[in-house]
Design an enzyme around this catalytic site. Sequence first.
Site, PDB file in Angstrom:
ATOM      1  N   ALA A   1       0.865  -1.175   0.000  1.00 42.06           N
ATOM      2  CA  ALA A   1       0.000   0.000   0.000  1.00 42.06           C
ATOM      3  C   ALA A   1       0.903   1.227   0.000  1.00 42.06           C
ATOM      4  O   ALA A   1       2.080   1.132   0.351  1.00 42.06           O
ATOM      5  CB  ALA A   1      -0.864  -0.003   1.257  1.00 42.06           C
TER       6      ALA A   1
ATOM      7  N   GLY B   1       0.407  -5.162   0.687  1.00 44.56           N
ATOM      8  CA  GLY B   1      -0.779  -5.141  -0.176  1.00 44.56           C
ATOM      9  C   GLY B   1      -0.474  -5.630  -1.576  1.00 44.56           C
ATOM     10  O   GLY B   1      -1.347  -6.175  -2.259  1.00 44.56           O
TER      11      GLY B   1
ATOM     12  N   GLU C   1      -0.752  -9.235  -1.373  1.00 48.81           N
ATOM     13  CA  GLU C   1      -2.180  -9.570  -1.200  1.00 48.81           C
ATOM     14  C   GLU C   1      -2.907  -9.506  -2.550  1.00 48.81           C
ATOM     15  O   GLU C   1      -3.788 -10.323  -2.824  1.00 48.81           O
ATOM     16  CB  GLU C   1      -2.796  -8.626  -0.167  1.00 48.81           C
ATOM     17  CG  GLU C   1      -2.309  -8.912   1.247  1.00 48.81           C
ATOM     18  CD  GLU C   1      -2.791  -7.886   2.251  1.00 48.81           C
ATOM     19  OE1 GLU C   1      -3.561  -8.270   3.162  1.00 48.81           O
ATOM     20  OE2 GLU C   1      -2.409  -6.710   2.128  1.00 48.81           O
TER      21      GLU C   1
ATOM     22  N   GLU D   1       3.986  -5.971   7.022  1.00 49.99           N
ATOM     23  CA  GLU D   1       3.169  -4.975   7.726  1.00 49.99           C
ATOM     24  C   GLU D   1       3.533  -4.872   9.215  1.00 49.99           C
ATOM     25  O   GLU D   1       3.432  -3.800   9.811  1.00 49.99           O
ATOM     26  CB  GLU D   1       1.680  -5.338   7.592  1.00 49.99           C
ATOM     27  CG  GLU D   1       1.066  -5.032   6.241  1.00 49.99           C
ATOM     28  CD  GLU D   1       1.292  -6.117   5.195  1.00 49.99           C
ATOM     29  OE1 GLU D   1       0.653  -6.053   4.133  1.00 49.99           O
ATOM     30  OE2 GLU D   1       2.130  -7.018   5.427  1.00 49.99           O
TER      31      GLU D   1
END
Length: 655
Positions: free
Chosen positions: A62, A101, A104, A124
């Site tokens: 992210a 992310g 993911e 994370e």
Amino acid sequence: MASPVNYTVTGNIGVITVDNPPVNALSWAVRQGLLDAFETAAKDATEAVLLVCDGRTFIAGADISEFGTPPRAPHLPDLCDHMEAFDKLFVAAIHGTALGGGFEVALSANYRCAVATAKVGLPEVKLGLLPGAGGTQRTPRLAGVDAALQLITSGAPLGATAAKDVGLVDEIIDGDLLEGALAYVGRLLADSAPQRRTSTLEVPQHDAAIFDQVRAQLAKKARGQVAPQAIVDCIEKAAGSTYDEGVAYERRRFLELMDGDQSKALQHFFFAERAAAKIDDMPEDVQIRSVESVGVIGGGTMGGGIAMTFANAGIPVTLVEINDDALERGLSIVDRNYAGSVKRGKLSETQAAACRDLISGATDYAKLADVDLVVEAVFEDPNLKKEIFSKLDAVCKDGAILATNTSYQDVNEIAAATGRPEDVLGLHFFSPAHIMKLLEVVRGAETANDVLATCMKLARRIRKVPVVAGVCYGFIGNRMLQPYGEQAQLLLLEGATPEQVDSAMEDFGMAMGPMRVFDLAGLDVGYKAREALSDKEKGDPAGYRVPDLLVEAGRLGQKSGSGFYSYDENRRPTPDPEVHRLIEDTAAELGIERRDISDDEIVNRLVGALVDEGRKIIDEGIAQRASDIDVVYVYGYGFPAFRGGPMFYASQSAK
Ligand code: T1G
């Protein structure tokens, strides 16, 4: 503004390409671009979709710089569920580092292929968070509970081959990634490969006791940190519920952490570490000097570790000592360290041997005539250092960089011992030098810009985190340690015990409390340094009387078996009533009244001492910015990263 996501068609395959330098972070524009691309692919005649990235890496997570701003749709969890539900084969092709992310997104694909050099991970936890877009639910379904716990609680990436071994990657691509990936998709289509949707898979059999085992390990290893525990809760949830229940639970825990102090501190630290590499007043066009050979003067603990640091980065090193015996001792320290690295699994036998082969010994300075950089690492005698630098000035080639590893001496005075002060600076490594990440790069008054810029760049090559420091007694770290130490002494005299001070700071998150640090470093080091000072320079006797008395009683610290604590043969500390008595007597002698002291007071006064000195250091321009001080204290002095560093912590406490 052009979208950072491009959609093209190759044969019967839709190719979605993300191009958002420097690391293809999942900014709003990338998320919107991905959604648009999938909607285009849904309507065209393609039979499959391939997701690739331009630039040096697959999506690295992210966009951390968007954290703390109002979240904009499409939100990543929804986007991942949308991509997974896509009704055509969806394959992700990975190079560089697919992280957070980004991984993911790849996990929401039916299949993943990667070049062998790629890495995948969910880091994370290093930001005080957990994977918030299905990572804690999809990973165990593909790789099992054990591998998921290891990957997500450590935050450490996995190589593509290792990821394939645990089912997180399906195909290793040799050669060109796009070409190989298109062929792989073609084979999947030809074989009518099923659209394997990870969220629909069962979590494989596992021992339910593992969750509490890992919780207990993390309570020690990641003491005081909330994210690692929350990750275990989420993976346990995945093992015992449907995907929808699990992902809703994950979301709730993710938002809790995102609002938490620890994540704010770790996000600050992420950018602080990267900012530290920048020099505010450095011209853009500064030339970097080549450093392909290094000399190290002094084969003691520091010299040996510094030599290994360069050799481990593939740079040949000449280790210079005064005579053959000393050289042999120095090289045997290096051999012992390499044996230790192999034993701890940090290096393979072959790797250690290859690094060791890059280190050669010498007793003649002439061997340094052609090296690009010399690091002097002899003991802290200013006259000896000046003598060495004037010798180096005579033998080293023009353009060689001359560095001193002094912990607090005046770099300008050392530079003045040469005719080329512009080529001199401090490179202050921390013990053990081949392990500690921090490198204080001390900028002398005459140090040339290209010398400074060269060493900042070199630091990354030898896997150090560089921080620029100006010249003063103790630079940034050791200068702040002085008032920190004095405050610790005052707390003892006013009523705290060594073990109370240490446990308060360790509960706060410090890797080690001050008394144990002083015992590890050796109380005689400070004693000898104070011997050279006048009473006026030594300051308030309350700040050093107790350690002086301990040294005079033969209690030098761990190395003599006792200091503030007594130590057993395994160097385990035990509180010592004799020390308590010595402290009480000294308090009485100095007329200091004793009282109960709370742990909070201990933390506030010790961190306060660091911060007050930190502010002076910034005012004097010894440090470029407050966040640099945070980097120094986290990587050099065991200050907890989840508090952000002393300056950040103080800024948050003031709110
Ligand atoms: N967001 C924004 N900027 C980033 C970034 C990111 N994720 N990663 C790197 N940058 C910037 C960085 O600040 C620097 O900028 C430049 O890119 C180069 O980085 C829902 C919420 C990828 C291994 O934790 O580990 O996804 O200083 O100097 O050494 O579950 O960057 O040049 O201006 O570090 O080659 C999870 C973080 C996010 C990965 C490359 N992802 N990045 O290392 O270059 S949380 C991460 C890294 C998440 C989801 C959750 C490394 C790298 P500047 P660099 P590098």
